[in-house]
Scaffold this motif. Structure first.
Motif, PDB file in Angstrom:
ATOM      1  N   MET A 187      -9.365   4.390   1.219  1.00 22.76           N
ATOM      2  CA  MET A 187      -7.979   4.207   1.597  1.00 22.76           C
ATOM      3  C   MET A 187      -7.608   3.325   2.699  1.00 22.76           C
ATOM      4  O   MET A 187      -7.007   2.657   2.542  1.00 22.76           O
ATOM      5  CB  MET A 187      -7.301   5.807   1.553  1.00 22.76           C
ATOM      6  CG  MET A 187      -7.094   6.506   0.386  1.00 22.76           C
ATOM      7  SD  MET A 187      -6.684   8.021   0.708  1.00 22.76           S
ATOM      8  CE  MET A 187      -6.488   8.899  -0.961  1.00 22.76           C
ATOM      9  N   ILE A 204      -4.347   8.394   8.373  1.00 23.77           N
ATOM     10  CA  ILE A 204      -4.427   7.209   7.217  1.00 23.77           C
ATOM     11  C   ILE A 204      -3.270   6.163   7.583  1.00 23.77           C
ATOM     12  O   ILE A 204      -3.507   5.090   7.206  1.00 23.77           O
ATOM     13  CB  ILE A 204      -4.395   7.977   6.004  1.00 23.77           C
ATOM     14  CG1 ILE A 204      -5.383   8.801   5.728  1.00 23.77           C
ATOM     15  CG2 ILE A 204      -4.210   6.922   4.681  1.00 23.77           C
ATOM     16  CD1 ILE A 204      -5.288   9.899   4.514  1.00 23.77           C
ATOM     17  N   VAL A 248      -2.165  -1.057  -3.885  1.00 28.43           N
ATOM     18  CA  VAL A 248      -2.970   0.067  -3.582  1.00 28.43           C
ATOM     19  C   VAL A 248      -2.114   1.310  -3.534  1.00 28.43           C
ATOM     20  O   VAL A 248      -1.188   1.372  -2.818  1.00 28.43           O
ATOM     21  CB  VAL A 248      -3.796  -0.272  -2.228  1.00 28.43           C
ATOM     22  CG1 VAL A 248      -4.533   0.652  -1.942  1.00 28.43           C
ATOM     23  CG2 VAL A 248      -4.285  -1.800  -2.110  1.00 28.43           C
ATOM     24  N   PRO A 301      -7.743   4.242  -4.556  1.00 27.02           N
ATOM     25  CA  PRO A 301      -8.866   4.972  -3.952  1.00 27.02           C
ATOM     26  C   PRO A 301      -8.654   6.266  -3.909  1.00 27.02           C
ATOM     27  O   PRO A 301      -7.774   6.839  -3.787  1.00 27.02           O
ATOM     28  CB  PRO A 301      -8.727   4.171  -2.446  1.00 27.02           C
ATOM     29  CG  PRO A 301      -7.314   3.939  -2.096  1.00 27.02           C
ATOM     30  CD  PRO A 301      -6.823   3.614  -3.679  1.00 27.02           C
ATOM     31  N   THR A 302     -10.075   7.078  -4.195  1.00 29.28           N
ATOM     32  CA  THR A 302     -10.021   8.593  -4.089  1.00 29.28           C
ATOM     33  C   THR A 302     -10.531   8.940  -2.905  1.00 29.28           C
ATOM     34  O   THR A 302     -11.025  10.276  -2.892  1.00 29.28           O
ATOM     35  CB  THR A 302     -10.781   8.793  -5.268  1.00 29.28           C
ATOM     36  OG1 THR A 302     -12.118   8.390  -5.707  1.00 29.28           O
ATOM     37  CG2 THR A 302      -9.689   8.354  -6.558  1.00 29.28           C
ATOM     38  N   VAL A 324       0.786  -1.087  -0.110  1.00 27.11           N
ATOM     39  CA  VAL A 324       0.114  -0.095  -0.067  1.00 27.11           C
ATOM     40  C   VAL A 324       0.829   1.227  -0.017  1.00 27.11           C
ATOM     41  O   VAL A 324       1.737   1.547   0.838  1.00 27.11           O
ATOM     42  CB  VAL A 324      -0.832   0.067   1.362  1.00 27.11           C
ATOM     43  CG1 VAL A 324      -1.804   1.396   1.172  1.00 27.11           C
ATOM     44  CG2 VAL A 324      -1.600  -1.245   1.362  1.00 27.11           C
ATOM     45  N   ARG A 339      -2.785  12.512   7.150  1.00 29.61           N
ATOM     46  CA  ARG A 339      -1.866  11.604   6.600  1.00 29.61           C
ATOM     47  C   ARG A 339      -1.271  10.510   7.536  1.00 29.61           C
ATOM     48  O   ARG A 339      -1.453   9.355   7.486  1.00 29.61           O
ATOM     49  CB  ARG A 339      -0.540  12.252   5.888  1.00 29.61           C
ATOM     50  CG  ARG A 339       0.428  11.448   5.638  1.00 29.61           C
ATOM     51  CD  ARG A 339       1.344  11.731   4.678  1.00 29.61           C
ATOM     52  NE  ARG A 339       2.459  10.581   4.090  1.00 29.61           N
ATOM     53  CZ  ARG A 339       2.978  10.596   3.031  1.00 29.61           C
ATOM     54  NH1 ARG A 339       3.037  11.956   2.195  1.00 29.61           N
ATOM     55  NH2 ARG A 339       3.921   9.834   2.800  1.00 29.61           N
ATOM     56  N   CYS A 375      -2.679   5.008  -2.524  1.00 30.82           N
ATOM     57  CA  CYS A 375      -3.373   6.047  -1.826  1.00 30.82           C
ATOM     58  C   CYS A 375      -2.810   7.390  -2.171  1.00 30.82           C
ATOM     59  O   CYS A 375      -2.061   7.850  -1.467  1.00 30.82           O
ATOM     60  CB  CYS A 375      -3.321   5.753  -0.366  1.00 30.82           C
ATOM     61  SG  CYS A 375      -4.184   4.208   0.085  1.00 30.82           S
ATOM     62  N   ASP A 376      -3.024   7.982  -3.282  1.00 27.08           N
ATOM     63  CA  ASP A 376      -2.731   9.229  -3.698  1.00 27.08           C
ATOM     64  C   ASP A 376      -3.373  10.279  -2.903  1.00 27.08           C
ATOM     65  O   ASP A 376      -4.619  10.443  -3.230  1.00 27.08           O
ATOM     66  CB  ASP A 376      -2.786   9.594  -5.078  1.00 27.08           C
ATOM     67  CG  ASP A 376      -1.863  10.701  -5.564  1.00 27.08           C
ATOM     68  OD1 ASP A 376      -2.129  11.703  -4.879  1.00 27.08           O
ATOM     69  OD2 ASP A 376      -1.467  10.697  -6.815  1.00 27.08           O
ATOM     70  N   ILE A 394       1.266   5.506   0.064  1.00 23.87           N
ATOM     71  CA  ILE A 394       0.671   6.415   0.536  1.00 23.87           C
ATOM     72  C   ILE A 394       1.557   7.819   0.242  1.00 23.87           C
ATOM     73  O   ILE A 394       2.811   7.793   0.710  1.00 23.87           O
ATOM     74  CB  ILE A 394       0.147   6.598   1.999  1.00 23.87           C
ATOM     75  CG1 ILE A 394      -0.480   5.165   2.467  1.00 23.87           C
ATOM     76  CG2 ILE A 394      -0.443   7.898   2.564  1.00 23.87           C
ATOM     77  CD1 ILE A 394      -0.509   4.926   3.896  1.00 23.87           C
ATOM     78  N   VAL A 442      -4.329   2.257   8.039  1.00 26.97           N
ATOM     79  CA  VAL A 442      -3.608   1.259   6.990  1.00 26.97           C
ATOM     80  C   VAL A 442      -2.849   0.030   7.734  1.00 26.97           C
ATOM     81  O   VAL A 442      -2.821  -0.924   7.328  1.00 26.97           O
ATOM     82  CB  VAL A 442      -3.122   1.707   5.912  1.00 26.97           C
ATOM     83  CG1 VAL A 442      -2.408   0.714   5.082  1.00 26.97           C
ATOM     84  CG2 VAL A 442      -4.079   2.645   5.029  1.00 26.97           C
TER      85      VAL A 442
END
Length: 368
Positions: A141, A226, A170, A135-136, A24, A223, A172-173, A26, A230
């Motif tokens: 996310m 998140i 994945v 994911p947006t 993932v 951030r 995550c932008d 990020i 995650v």
């Protein structure tokens, strides 16, 4: 531990098989990572996106074409309306008409509903092709895109049809969160807070001490939240991909939450429904004498500070009870709930006496 390089955080998810391992990512500007993830074997890529993200889907497809891939679009209805077998069948049709093989790839662009249905399509096409999730939304996310669960809804309930199909990656932008309305961001925070209650109490402290920065999707606080959420999910999923053990703890607040979503015909945000569900199971654990009342009060305070609901209609109990009995976590006639003995200490509680549930529901019922 996660490794951070050039402001991109990488959190690994591992499994018992090599194909269950993925990262993932990020950070910002993550579309540039797609070619190295897809590799040279893939020729065709299907980008599944909702109508609301048509321009984002086109951006991803253009980047893929520039990198030498054939890219195709499957535009689906927004949110839960996209999680139907007819939508999956449409995606299968696009794959078939364009000769997708087992070396080709499906990419989801959007929220949790999109990754659920795109993952299900990838899991079932040729018995499994790779899927990459972009994911947006915050919910996507920290929850739907991570863990390999895929699913579609039926008239009888949410995600009753699905499979476990880990993604290849994945992305995550964080920049995609810029267009997310604040109420959507805060609804997604319910899943973050869930991770705080079941595994990482530091999440709760951060939310309590930074009420304004939690509302800024580009803040360092968001951030960190998140990344922490995650990590919680990655650690649990790495130990238990198919929900035979600890993974069930990730359903904290979801049994009643899914029932509310069904009762509302999926017009409620998932995070809002889970918010009510978390208050319900906190009250349930307290009523059983297993959880301190202060944790119940703290649950309400944190959720209310984000504008999330902590009650639901008092006249809906019969409908909610029927829906919970069809929940995937039910065993026979026994309803199962994830509850807490303390913050960070979850367990499964089987409830044979429905009168206990009804009495607990009165604690969260309003007069709507």
């Amino acid at each position: 531990m996660a490794e951070t390089t050039d402001a991109v955080t990488t959190i690994p998810v591992t499994g018992t098989q090599p194909q269950e391992n993925y990262d993932v990512l990020i950070g910002h500007g993550l579309l540039a990572r797609l070619p190295e993830i897809l590799g040279p074997r893939a020729q065709r890529v299907l980008v599944v996106h909702p109508r609301a993200l048509r321009s984002t889907g086109e951006l991803v497809m253009n980047d893929l074409r520039t990198a030498g891939y054939e890219s195709f679009s499957a535009e689906i209805p927004d949110a839960e309306e996209g999680k139907h077998v007819q939508v999956a069948a449409f995606c299968w049709q696009v794959l078939g008409q364009n000769d997708f093989t087992r070396s080709d790839v499906v990419i989801s662009v959007g929220g949790g509903a999109v990754s659920d249905v795109a993952g299900f399509v990838a899991a079932t096409w040729l018995r499994g092709v790779r899927v990459v999730h972009i994911p947006t939304t915050l919910l996507g996310m920290v929850d739907a895109a991570v863990g390999g669960k895929t699913g579609i809804n039926t008239a009888e309930g949410k995600n009753l049809v699905g499979s476990f199909h880990p993604p290849a990656a994945v992305l995550c932008d964080l920049g995609t969160l810029l267009t997310l309305p604040v109420n959507e961001l805060l609804a997604g925070m319910a899943e973050v807070i869930k991770c705080g209650f079941i595994a990482d109490p530091e999440i709760l402290r951060i939310v309590e001490e930074n009420p304004e920065r939690v509302r800024d999707s580009q803040s360092a606080v968001v951030r960190e939240l998140i990344e922490r959420a995650v990590r919680v999910k990655a650690e649990i999923v790495s130990q238990d991909l198919k929900e035979s053990g600890r993974r069930e703890f990730l359903n904290y607040g979801h049994t009643l939450g899914h029932a509310i979503e069904l009762a509302e015909r999926y017009q409620w945000r998932h995070g809002a429904a889970v918010s009510v569900g978390m208050v319900f199971v906190a009250e349930l654990a307290a009523a059983a004498g297993n959880l301190d009342e202060e944790v119940v009060h703290r649950t309400r305070r944190i959720l209310e500070s984000l504008g999330l609901p902590v009650s639901y209609r008092g006249d809906r109990w019969k409908q909610l009870s029927d829906a919970m009995h069809r929940d995937k976590k039910t065993r026979g006639n026994l309803l199962r709930f994830v509850v807490l003995d303390a913050v960070g200490s979850p367990r499964i509680m089987e409830v044979p006496d429905e009168s206990i549930l009804f009495a607990t529901y009165q604690e969260i019922a309003d007069e709507g």
